[in-house]
Every structure is written in structure tokens, then in C-alpha cells.
Design an enzyme around this catalytic site. Structure first.
Site, PDB file in Angstrom:
ATOM      1  N   ARG A 130      54.153  35.339  43.397  1.00 28.98           N
ATOM      2  CA  ARG A 130      53.730  36.549  44.044  1.00 28.98           C
ATOM      3  C   ARG A 130      53.136  36.005  45.550  1.00 28.98           C
ATOM      4  O   ARG A 130      52.886  34.920  45.608  1.00 28.98           O
ATOM      5  CB  ARG A 130      52.414  36.666  43.254  1.00 28.98           C
ATOM      6  CG  ARG A 130      52.455  37.034  41.906  1.00 28.98           C
ATOM      7  CD  ARG A 130      51.306  37.300  40.843  1.00 28.98           C
ATOM      8  NE  ARG A 130      51.370  37.444  39.761  1.00 28.98           N
ATOM      9  CZ  ARG A 130      51.598  38.791  39.057  1.00 28.98           C
ATOM     10  NH1 ARG A 130      51.420  39.739  39.904  1.00 28.98           N
ATOM     11  NH2 ARG A 130      51.693  39.004  37.762  1.00 28.98           N
ATOM     12  N   TYR A 157      41.331  34.553  41.600  1.00 32.74           N
ATOM     13  CA  TYR A 157      41.081  34.903  43.193  1.00 32.74           C
ATOM     14  C   TYR A 157      39.706  35.452  43.455  1.00 32.74           C
ATOM     15  O   TYR A 157      39.248  36.351  42.989  1.00 32.74           O
ATOM     16  CB  TYR A 157      42.030  35.614  43.922  1.00 32.74           C
ATOM     17  CG  TYR A 157      43.450  35.679  43.335  1.00 32.74           C
ATOM     18  CD1 TYR A 157      44.690  35.355  44.081  1.00 32.74           C
ATOM     19  CD2 TYR A 157      43.818  36.316  42.114  1.00 32.74           C
ATOM     20  CE1 TYR A 157      45.951  35.680  43.573  1.00 32.74           C
ATOM     21  CE2 TYR A 157      45.015  36.348  41.573  1.00 32.74           C
ATOM     22  CZ  TYR A 157      46.050  35.940  42.540  1.00 32.74           C
ATOM     23  OH  TYR A 157      47.428  36.332  41.948  1.00 32.74           O
ATOM     24  N   HIS A 196      49.437  33.874  51.574  1.00 29.75           N
ATOM     25  CA  HIS A 196      49.135  33.361  50.351  1.00 29.75           C
ATOM     26  C   HIS A 196      50.211  33.619  49.350  1.00 29.75           C
ATOM     27  O   HIS A 196      50.807  34.749  49.221  1.00 29.75           O
ATOM     28  CB  HIS A 196      47.882  33.605  49.823  1.00 29.75           C
ATOM     29  CG  HIS A 196      47.780  32.811  48.495  1.00 29.75           C
ATOM     30  ND1 HIS A 196      47.688  33.547  47.176  1.00 29.75           N
ATOM     31  CD2 HIS A 196      47.347  31.543  47.999  1.00 29.75           C
ATOM     32  CE1 HIS A 196      47.487  32.708  46.144  1.00 29.75           C
ATOM     33  NE2 HIS A 196      47.474  31.512  46.743  1.00 29.75           N
ATOM     34  N   HIS A 235      51.401  36.952  50.957  1.00 30.25           N
ATOM     35  CA  HIS A 235      50.284  38.175  51.064  1.00 30.25           C
ATOM     36  C   HIS A 235      49.538  37.851  52.031  1.00 30.25           C
ATOM     37  O   HIS A 235      48.848  36.544  52.379  1.00 30.25           O
ATOM     38  CB  HIS A 235      49.659  38.562  49.742  1.00 30.25           C
ATOM     39  CG  HIS A 235      50.388  39.094  48.680  1.00 30.25           C
ATOM     40  ND1 HIS A 235      50.252  39.056  47.229  1.00 30.25           N
ATOM     41  CD2 HIS A 235      51.842  39.654  48.692  1.00 30.25           C
ATOM     42  CE1 HIS A 235      51.122  39.657  46.761  1.00 30.25           C
ATOM     43  NE2 HIS A 235      52.381  39.976  47.488  1.00 30.25           N
ATOM     44  N   ARG A 261      33.179  17.585  22.524  1.00 32.39           N
ATOM     45  CA  ARG A 261      32.995  19.146  22.554  1.00 32.39           C
ATOM     46  C   ARG A 261      33.861  19.658  23.361  1.00 32.39           C
ATOM     47  O   ARG A 261      34.360  21.134  22.855  1.00 32.39           O
ATOM     48  CB  ARG A 261      31.573  19.447  22.827  1.00 32.39           C
ATOM     49  CG  ARG A 261      30.572  18.901  21.707  1.00 32.39           C
ATOM     50  CD  ARG A 261      29.232  19.303  22.352  1.00 32.39           C
ATOM     51  NE  ARG A 261      28.910  18.725  23.763  1.00 32.39           N
ATOM     52  CZ  ARG A 261      28.115  19.007  24.560  1.00 32.39           C
ATOM     53  NH1 ARG A 261      27.170  20.036  24.310  1.00 32.39           N
ATOM     54  NH2 ARG A 261      28.292  18.541  25.821  1.00 32.39           N
ATOM     55  N   GLU A 299      46.651  45.491  54.038  1.00 31.63           N
ATOM     56  CA  GLU A 299      47.201  44.349  53.376  1.00 31.63           C
ATOM     57  C   GLU A 299      48.672  44.468  53.579  1.00 31.63           C
ATOM     58  O   GLU A 299      49.428  45.308  53.456  1.00 31.63           O
ATOM     59  CB  GLU A 299      46.942  44.208  52.016  1.00 31.63           C
ATOM     60  CG  GLU A 299      45.239  44.085  51.878  1.00 31.63           C
ATOM     61  CD  GLU A 299      44.939  44.042  50.556  1.00 31.63           C
ATOM     62  OE1 GLU A 299      45.696  43.794  49.644  1.00 31.63           O
ATOM     63  OE2 GLU A 299      43.649  44.013  50.299  1.00 31.63           O
ATOM     64  N   ALA A 313      36.897  39.740  42.725  1.00 31.85           N
ATOM     65  CA  ALA A 313      37.260  38.589  41.849  1.00 31.85           C
ATOM     66  C   ALA A 313      38.499  39.243  41.432  1.00 31.85           C
ATOM     67  O   ALA A 313      38.625  40.377  40.580  1.00 31.85           O
ATOM     68  CB  ALA A 313      36.439  38.070  41.058  1.00 31.85           C
ATOM     69  N   ASN A 314      39.870  38.692  41.439  1.00 29.87           N
ATOM     70  CA  ASN A 314      40.909  39.284  40.884  1.00 29.87           C
ATOM     71  C   ASN A 314      41.651  37.936  39.809  1.00 29.87           C
ATOM     72  O   ASN A 314      41.433  37.099  40.156  1.00 29.87           O
ATOM     73  CB  ASN A 314      42.292  39.497  41.740  1.00 29.87           C
ATOM     74  CG  ASN A 314      41.587  40.363  43.073  1.00 29.87           C
ATOM     75  OD1 ASN A 314      40.975  41.321  42.682  1.00 29.87           O
ATOM     76  ND2 ASN A 314      42.022  40.398  44.266  1.00 29.87           N
TER      77      ASN A 314
END
Length: 205
Positions: free
Chosen positions: A59, A132, A119, A62, A23, A143, A48-49
């Protein structure tokens, strides 16, 4: 779930057990007891991203001011990315070094990086989708970034995608304008290892 600490203290690779049958597949993507036993404190999920990236997109790098910083639990739910954790904590024994983990929809590993770490990732397939879980919400004033192609950090970014086709790093305007590690150090942007350690010990208390 298998847990392996990376060479950067405070960063971990987590490999889930996948249960499959005709399945499909089921797995436990996050387990609070495993997390708490490993890190010594709970994961305080605040946001949550999700990002979707074409092959070659980079990316990062950061990071966020500590306190409160931003710890991340990162998974690639579709496609593949080379995930990179960079030690940006001034005074850390591994300051300026990095480690990598391949996150994909085959092994379905995750990485956890604690507060104070940088990151980044490079997408290795069109449509790579990264989720994330973050310990703090978005706060643009706290940030920051370091340029992902900085020669001092010297990340060995892939030159081929998941299918062996050539790729080159594609950056956002914001990441392209990010300072080098030396510039971020000189301007006082980077977190200090002693302060990060003190903050994490307070979480464990």
C-alpha cells in the site's frame, strides 16, 4: 517509550515498554507528552484508519498536499509489515531517499511521519492489521501517490514473508496507476521542502 529519529528528517520510530504477566500484556501505544516533547507540537488527531492486508500486499507510496498535509502515527496491531517512509519534499537534503521500520505484533513499534513525507508498507503475513492515526481527514482531491515499484526510488521490497515463504508485491489498481517520482516532479504534484518546513514551524509556534 524509546524514540529514534530515522534518516529522513521528520520521521521517527517509537518503541513502547510492554508490561506482561500470565494474563497478557499492557502498553501505552501513544503518549501525548512524549510526542509533544519530540515534535514540538501536539498531534491533532482527525481520523483513525485501519487496514487488513494479505501477505505481499503493498500500500502506497501515499502523500498529501501541504498545507495541510497529513501526518501519520502508524502501528501494526496484528501480523507484520515492512513500513517505508519516502522523502518526497522537493529541495530536501534527502529527497528521493527512504527508510524502513519493521512493524509487528512482537515489538509493537510505531512510526510517525510528518507532513510532506510519503508512506508505504508491505504486508509480511496474511491478515496484517495496520492502524493509522491521521492529522487530517480523507480528502481525495489533495491526496496523491508515487508508484511503489518506481526504479528511481528503488525500494528493496522483501521477497519472503514472516515465515520465509516467497511473496511478490500486490498493488491496488490506484497504486499501479500512480506516477513515477520523475513524473510526479514534472507535473508539480510533490510538496516543497521550504513550504513544509514553514508549515511545521507554524504548528510549533
Amino acid at each position: 517509550m524509546l524514540v529514534r529519529e530515522l534518516k529522513i528528517a521528520g520521521a521517527f520510530e517509537l518503541t513502547p515498554k510492554q508490561l506482561g504477566d500470565p494474563r497478557g500484556m499492557f502498553m501505552e501505544a501513544f503518549k501525548a507528552p512524549v510526542f509533544e516533547q519530540t515534535m514540538g507540537h501536539r498531534f491533532d488527531l482527525q481520523q483513525a484508519n485501519l487496514s487488513v492486508s494479505a501477505a505481499g500486499v503493498v500500500r502506497g507510496i501515499h502523500f498529501a498536499d501541504v498545507p495541510p498535509g497529513q501526518a501519520k502515527y502508524v502501528q501494526c496491531v496484528r501480523g507484520a509489515v515492512l513500513d517505508v517512509i519516502v522523502d518526497l519534499r522537493l529541495g530536501s537534503p534527502t529527497f528521493g531517499q527512504y527508510d524502513t521500520v519493521l512493524l509487528d505484533d512482537t515489538d509493537r513499534r510505531a512510526v510517525y511521519l510528518s507532513e510532506g513525507l510519503g508512506h508505504a508498507f508491505m504486508s509480511l503475513e496474511d491478515g496484517s492489521t495496520v492502524m493509522y492515526l491521521c492529522s487530517t481527514g480523507y480528502n481525495p482531491g489533495r491526496e496523491h501517490g508515487v508508484h511503489p515499484l518506481d526504479t528511481e526510488v528503488a525500494i528493496a521490497w522483501p521477497t519472503e514473508d514472516r515465515h520465509g515463504r516467497p511473496i511478490t508485491p500486490e498493488l491496488s489498481a490506484k497504486d499501479e496507476a500512480a506516477p513515477s517520482l520523475a513524473e510526479a516532479t514534472a507535473t508539480g504534484l510533490l510538496p516543497r521542502f521550504a513550504e513544509v518546513t514553514q508549515f511545521i514551524e507554524a504548528l510549533r509556534a
